[in-house]
Design an enzyme around this catalytic site. Sequence first.
Site, PDB file in Angstrom:
ATOM      1  N   ARG A 232     -23.174  15.659   8.012  1.00 36.44           N
ATOM      2  CA  ARG A 232     -22.316  16.500   8.001  1.00 36.44           C
ATOM      3  C   ARG A 232     -22.277  17.303   9.291  1.00 36.44           C
ATOM      4  O   ARG A 232     -23.783  17.551   9.768  1.00 36.44           O
ATOM      5  CB  ARG A 232     -22.472  17.451   6.705  1.00 36.44           C
ATOM      6  N   GLU A 261     -15.098  20.376  12.301  1.00 40.66           N
ATOM      7  CA  GLU A 261     -14.028  19.257  12.502  1.00 40.66           C
ATOM      8  C   GLU A 261     -12.667  19.454  11.651  1.00 40.66           C
ATOM      9  O   GLU A 261     -12.576  20.269  10.479  1.00 40.66           O
ATOM     10  CB  GLU A 261     -14.583  17.947  11.963  1.00 40.66           C
ATOM     11  N   HIS A 279     -15.446  10.941  12.134  1.00 39.07           N
ATOM     12  CA  HIS A 279     -15.588  10.834  10.765  1.00 39.07           C
ATOM     13  C   HIS A 279     -15.123   9.780  10.086  1.00 39.07           C
ATOM     14  O   HIS A 279     -14.535   9.748   9.047  1.00 39.07           O
ATOM     15  CB  HIS A 279     -15.220  12.228  10.133  1.00 39.07           C
TER      16      HIS A 279
END
Length: 314
Positions: A232, A261, A279
């Site tokens: 993360r 993000e 991601h």
Amino acid sequence: MTIALLSHIELDAGYPERFEAAGYSLHFATTPEQRANIDPDIARTLRAILTIGTIGVSAAEIAALPALEIICAQGVGFEHIDVAAAKQRGILVTHGPGTNSSSVADHTLALVLAITRRIPQFDAAVRAGEWKKTRWNVDGMAGKRLGIIGLGNIGALIARRAAGGFDMDVGYHNRRAQENSPYQYFPGVTELAAWADYLVVATPGGAHTTRLVNAQVLQALGENGYLINISRGSVVDSDALIASLQRREIAGAALDVVDGEPKVPAEMLTLDNLVLTPHVAGRSPESVENMMTLVQSNLDAFFSGQPVVTPVPE
């Protein structure tokens, strides 16, 4: 009678039809604006939510859905789901441990190779007609030291690939040492960083790991060290990382996740010692199938009065 299900994420082709065929009426709220403005008539009917850890479900959102009975996190993370508020309402929360572990581990090694061997830079140079000018000598990774923050399912797969495929020495940091682990344990993140050539962030997100990798940790990693984050974005202090990369205080970094993000700090976009991916470490056809199958298994079990497969840990 169909069961009203709210999805916070877009679903790949075929999955909406699969849920509809299984008796779920799908509604989508994939942006913050949509989630804040759900039609009241629909809100009153929603009995289930499909979300991910980086989006989550707040206490206010739970309170606004009077019929809500279950929240399913697609992947392993559930850090932004207010589990306490859900529990207080008697709402069950599930997640998806192990569903995308192999994909994330594969992507981690790809990032390690990309930043070490300067793959993006070489690709760009060849496309720009600079074949001879940019045939630099670059580092190898075989035999180097790889430190993993978080030796869970994903961390263990990363360790196995690194040790078995690249003959790397592996160390790790957890809150406590694992019994019978073949890898060296470090009681602190800074100590692990000082030992490692590569520091891989594989720990869950959440309040207890926020900015765990800070300026002190990066300083310990040093000018020959690389940071890889597939966990993360919140686990890494972005400002400290940018400063370290700008000053060449670490050799480089590769990130699949960024704090805040999908917005990426502008300072990151100009760094030539940083590799970024959006991601996607956990995304592959196999992992998406695993995740969606588990979500449906949890939903089907719950609404048929059976125990769910993967409730979040107490």
